[in-house]
Design an enzyme around this catalytic site. Structure first.
Site, PDB file in Angstrom:
ATOM      1  N   HIS A 129       1.110  -1.346  -0.371  1.00  0.00           N
ATOM      2  CA  HIS A 129      -0.142   0.238  -0.182  1.00  0.00           C
ATOM      3  C   HIS A 129       0.724   1.076  -0.171  1.00  0.00           C
ATOM      4  CE1 HIS A 129      -3.407   2.142   1.554  1.00  0.00           C
ATOM      5  NE2 HIS A 129      -4.334   2.004   0.609  1.00  0.00           N
TER       6      HIS A 129
ATOM      7  N   GLU B 222      -8.052  -5.213  -0.231  1.00  0.00           N
ATOM      8  CA  GLU B 222      -8.165  -6.337  -0.980  1.00  0.00           C
ATOM      9  C   GLU B 222      -8.871  -7.876  -0.820  1.00  0.00           C
ATOM     10  OE1 GLU B 222     -10.272  -4.886  -2.192  1.00  0.00           O
ATOM     11  OE2 GLU B 222      -9.379  -2.622  -3.834  1.00  0.00           O
TER      12      GLU B 222
HETATM   13  N1  CMC Z   1       4.043  -7.331  -4.243  1.00  0.00           N
HETATM   14  C1  CMC Z   1       5.336  -7.771  -4.356  1.00  0.00           C
HETATM   15  N2  CMC Z   1       6.139  -6.055  -4.742  1.00  0.00           N
HETATM   16  C2  CMC Z   1       5.220  -4.980  -4.545  1.00  0.00           C
HETATM   17  C3  CMC Z   1       3.794  -4.940  -3.995  1.00  0.00           C
HETATM   18  C4  CMC Z   1       3.338  -6.269  -4.296  1.00  0.00           C
HETATM   19  N3  CMC Z   1       1.726  -5.833  -3.814  1.00  0.00           N
HETATM   20  N4  CMC Z   1       3.666  -4.288  -4.003  1.00  0.00           N
HETATM   21  C5  CMC Z   1       4.485  -3.130  -4.297  1.00  0.00           C
HETATM   22  N5  CMC Z   1       5.724  -4.010  -4.134  1.00  0.00           N
HETATM   23  C6  CMC Z   1       7.329  -3.807  -4.508  1.00  0.00           C
HETATM   24  C7  CMC Z   1       8.330  -2.702  -5.842  1.00  0.00           C
HETATM   25  O1  CMC Z   1       8.040  -3.928  -6.420  1.00  0.00           O
HETATM   26  C8  CMC Z   1       8.776  -2.300  -5.734  1.00  0.00           C
HETATM   27  O2  CMC Z   1       9.856  -2.919  -5.819  1.00  0.00           O
HETATM   28  P1  CMC Z   1      11.067  -2.197  -5.907  1.00  0.00           P
HETATM   29  O3  CMC Z   1      11.123  -0.584  -6.287  1.00  0.00           O
HETATM   30  O4  CMC Z   1      12.101  -3.684  -5.275  1.00  0.00           O
HETATM   31  O5  CMC Z   1      10.730  -2.622  -7.443  1.00  0.00           O
HETATM   32  C9  CMC Z   1       8.679  -2.234  -4.373  1.00  0.00           C
HETATM   33  O6  CMC Z   1       7.775  -2.405  -3.557  1.00  0.00           O
HETATM   34  C10 CMC Z   1       7.489  -0.567  -3.839  1.00  0.00           C
HETATM   35  O7  CMC Z   1       6.013  -0.404  -4.821  1.00  0.00           O
HETATM   36  P2  CMC Z   1       5.582   0.907  -5.520  1.00  0.00           P
HETATM   37  O8  CMC Z   1       5.108   0.397  -6.689  1.00  0.00           O
HETATM   38  O9  CMC Z   1       6.308   2.170  -5.219  1.00  0.00           O
HETATM   39  O10 CMC Z   1       5.182   1.123  -4.230  1.00  0.00           O
HETATM   40  P3  CMC Z   1       3.174   1.990  -4.871  1.00  0.00           P
HETATM   41  O11 CMC Z   1       3.249   2.546  -3.148  1.00  0.00           O
HETATM   42  O12 CMC Z   1       3.554   2.377  -5.626  1.00  0.00           O
HETATM   43  O13 CMC Z   1       1.706   0.915  -4.957  1.00  0.00           O
HETATM   44  C11 CMC Z   1       0.401  -0.553  -4.921  1.00  0.00           C
HETATM   45  C12 CMC Z   1       1.307   0.379  -4.265  1.00  0.00           C
HETATM   46  C13 CMC Z   1      -1.183  -0.469  -4.008  1.00  0.00           C
HETATM   47  C14 CMC Z   1      -0.134  -0.101  -6.244  1.00  0.00           C
HETATM   48  C15 CMC Z   1       1.189  -2.124  -5.076  1.00  0.00           C
HETATM   49  O14 CMC Z   1       1.660  -2.001  -3.822  1.00  0.00           O
HETATM   50  C16 CMC Z   1       0.705  -3.032  -5.717  1.00  0.00           C
HETATM   51  O15 CMC Z   1       1.185  -3.189  -6.801  1.00  0.00           O
HETATM   52  N6  CMC Z   1       0.229  -3.772  -4.731  1.00  0.00           N
HETATM   53  C17 CMC Z   1      -0.874  -4.750  -5.505  1.00  0.00           C
HETATM   54  C18 CMC Z   1      -2.017  -4.124  -5.927  1.00  0.00           C
HETATM   55  C19 CMC Z   1      -2.961  -3.893  -5.049  1.00  0.00           C
HETATM   56  O16 CMC Z   1      -2.855  -4.662  -3.725  1.00  0.00           O
HETATM   57  N7  CMC Z   1      -3.902  -2.972  -5.116  1.00  0.00           N
HETATM   58  C20 CMC Z   1      -4.731  -2.928  -3.949  1.00  0.00           C
HETATM   59  C21 CMC Z   1      -4.376  -1.440  -3.346  1.00  0.00           C
HETATM   60  S1  CMC Z   1      -5.068  -1.294  -1.777  1.00  0.00           S
HETATM   61  C22 CMC Z   1      -6.579  -0.435  -2.201  1.00  0.00           C
HETATM   62  C23 CMC Z   1      -6.649   0.926  -2.778  1.00  0.00           C
HETATM   63  O17 CMC Z   1      -5.913   1.627  -2.275  1.00  0.00           O
HETATM   64  O18 CMC Z   1      -7.691   0.810  -3.810  1.00  0.00           O
END
Ligand code: CMC
Length: 364
Positions: A252, A307
Site C-alpha cells: 500500500h 483487498e
Molecule cells: N507484490 C510484490 N511487490 C510489491 C507489491 C506487491 N503487491 N507492492 C509493492 N511491491 C514492491 C514493488 O515491486 C517495489 O519494489 P522495487 O522497488 O524493488 O521494484 C516496491 O514494493 C515499491 O512499490 P511501488 O510500486 O513504489 O509502491 P506503490 O506505493 O507505488 O504501490 C500499490 C502501491 C498498492 C499499487 C502496490 O503495492 C501494488 O501494486 N499492490 C498490488 C495491487 C493491490 O493489492 N492493490 C490494492 C491496493 S489497496 C486498495 C486501494 O488503494 O485501492
C-alpha cells in the site's frame, strides 16, 4: 521544481473527512474509529456522518434513508442504455456508463441531494446488469430494506440472510472512504474545474477500475483459485515474485503496517466462513506471502491490504467475483461525494505542472 512520481508524500487538500495514518495503522472518519463504526452503525449512518459532518439523530436518519430510497428505481432511459451495452462489456464499464447516464437538477455546487440520487441508484445499475447477463428479471424495488439488504435483494430476488447483511454492511462502511486515493483525487480534479457531480464520479469510477486500485479483489480470488491448495501456495507465490510480478492484496502506498481494514475484514470473514476450506486457504496463503515478501522485497514493508480479505467477505456473502469492484464502487461513491462536496467548499482548480524535457527549436 521537481517531479514526484505518483505524487508520493504530497498533500493536496486539508480535510476533516478521514485520517489514514499509515505508520500507526489508524483509520478514522470524522473523529470515529472506522473499525467501531463497522460493527455498530449502518452504512446510511456512516454516509450521513461523511456528508453532513455528524452521525444522524433518529429523525435525521429517517429523513436520510427516505432521501436515498427515493432513487432506488432506475429511470427508464438508464435501463434502456444498460440493455443495449453488449454482453462482453465488463461490469465496471457498464457501471461507469450507467452513472454517467443519470440526470440530475443543477450542476454546481454539488449537493447531498445529488449524491443521494447516485448512491441510491448504483445498486440497481449493478443488479440490472447482473440480471441481464443471467437472463433473469430485476425484482421490483422495495422500500422496507436497508441500503445494504436491498442491494443483496436486488441481486438475488430473495430476502438476504441477516449474517450476510451484517458482513456486507461492515465491508461497505470500511471501504466507504479512504483519504486521497487515486479515484478520489480523480473525482476532485474534475470537480475543481466546477464540473458537475456525475462527471466527477464517472472519472472516479474509471480510476477505481484499475487492478492497482479497486480491481484487486477479483485478482486475489483469481490468485487463490490458481493456487488451489495450501501445498501449492509457496511455489506459486515464489514463481510470481521470481518473475518480478506483484502479489495482489499486498502492499500500500500509505500503510507501512498492516492495513486496519484488512484486519477488520479478516474478522468479519472468519465469523462467516471460518471453517470454509477457501477461507483456510486464504489465511495460509497470506502467511506464506508475507514471509516471501520479506525475503524478496526486504525493507519494503509490504503487508496485507484491504483487498485481500475483501475478496473473502464478498465471496462469503455470495457475490460472484465480477461484482467485487462494482460493490467497492457502491461504497466508495459515498466517500467520493464527500470529497467532491469538500472540494467545492474550498475550491481552487487543481492545476499542477509538468517539466519539459524534450528538444528545443533553434532560437529565432
Ligand atoms: N507484490 C510484490 N511487490 C510489491 C507489491 C506487491 N503487491 N507492492 C509493492 N511491491 C514492491 C514493488 O515491486 C517495489 O519494489 P522495487 O522497488 O524493488 O521494484 C516496491 O514494493 C515499491 O512499490 P511501488 O510500486 O513504489 O509502491 P506503490 O506505493 O507505488 O504501490 C500499490 C502501491 C498498492 C499499487 C502496490 O503495492 C501494488 O501494486 N499492490 C498490488 C495491487 C493491490 O493489492 N492493490 C490494492 C491496493 S489497496 C486498495 C486501494 O488503494 O485501492
Amino acid at each position: 521544481m521537481k517531479v514526484i512520481p505518483g505524487l508520493e508524500g504530497i498533500a493536496v487538500a486539508e480535510t476533516e473527512l478521514s485520517l489514514v495514518d499509515g505508520e500507526k495503522g489508524h483509520f478514522v472518519y470524522r473523529g470515529h474509529w472506522v473499525k467501531e463504526l463497522a460493527v455498530s452503525r449502518t452504512f446510511e449512518d456512516v454516509v450521513h456522518l461523511l456528508w453532513y459532518g455528524h452521525l444522524p439523530s433518529e429523525e435525521e436518519g429517517k429523513r436520510f434513508r427516505e432521501l436515498l430510497n427515493a432513487h432506488r428505481e432506475l429511470p427508464g432511459h438508464v435501463k434502456d442504455i444498460l440493455e443495449r451495452i453488449p454482453s462482453d462489456a465488463d461490469m465496471m464499464s457498464v457501471l461507469r456508463t450507467g452513472v454517467s447516464a443519470l440526470t440530475m437538477e443543477g450542476d454546481w455546487p454539488p449537493s447531498p441531494e445529488q449524491g443521494a440520487a447516485v448512491l441510491g441508484a448504483v445498486p440497481a445499475i449493478i443488479a440490472a446488469r447482473a440480471h441481464r447477463l443471467r437472463g433473469t428479471q430485476l425484482p421490483p424495488v422495495r422500500k422496507d430494506l436497508s441500503h445494504t439488504a436491498h442491494y443483496l435483494y436486488l441481486l438475488t430476488g430473495e430476502n438476504p440472510a441477516g449474517a450476510h447483511v451484517r458482513a456486507l454492511e461492515a465491508y461497505l462502511i470500511l471501504t466507504a472512504e479512504h483519504g486521497m486515493n487515486a479515484s478520489t483525487f480523480a473525482g476532485r480534479v474534475v470537480a475543481s474545474a466546477q464540473s458537475d457531480l456525475l462527471s466527477a464520479l464517472t472519472a472516479a469510477i474509471g480510476a477505481l477500475k484499475g487492478p492497482l486500485h479497486g480491481g484487486a479483489p477479483s485478482e486475489v480470488e483469481g490468485m487463490l483459485e490458481e493456487i488451489g491448495t495450501v501445498e501449492r501456495a509457496e511455489g506459486w507465490l515464489r514463481g510470481k515474485l521470481e518473475k518480478g510480478e506483484r502479489l495482489m492484496g499486498f502492499g500500500h502506498r500509505v500503510y507501512k503496517t498492516r492495513d486496519p481494514r484488512a484486519e477488520a475484514l479478516r474478522r468479519v470473514s472468519e465469523e462467516l466462513a471460518g471453517e470454509n476450506p477457501w477461507f483456510r486457504l486464504a489465511l495460509e496463503t497470506e502467511k506464506i506471502a508475507l514471509g516471501l515478501l520479506k525475503e524478496y522485497k526486504p525493507g519494503r514493508r509490504l503487508y496485507t491490504n484491504v483487498e485481500f480479505y475483501a475478496a473473502a467477505v464478498l465471496r462469503a456473502v455470495g457475490l460472484p467475483k465480477e461484482l467485487y469492484t462494482p460493490t467497492f464502487t457502491l461504497s466508495r461513491t459515498a466517500g467520493w461525494c464527500a470529497h467532491i462536496f469538500d472540494q467545492a467548499r474550498q475550491n481552487r482548480i487543481i492545476r499542477p505542472q509538468s517539466l519539459y524535457n524534450g528538444p528545443m527549436p533553434e532560437e529565432r
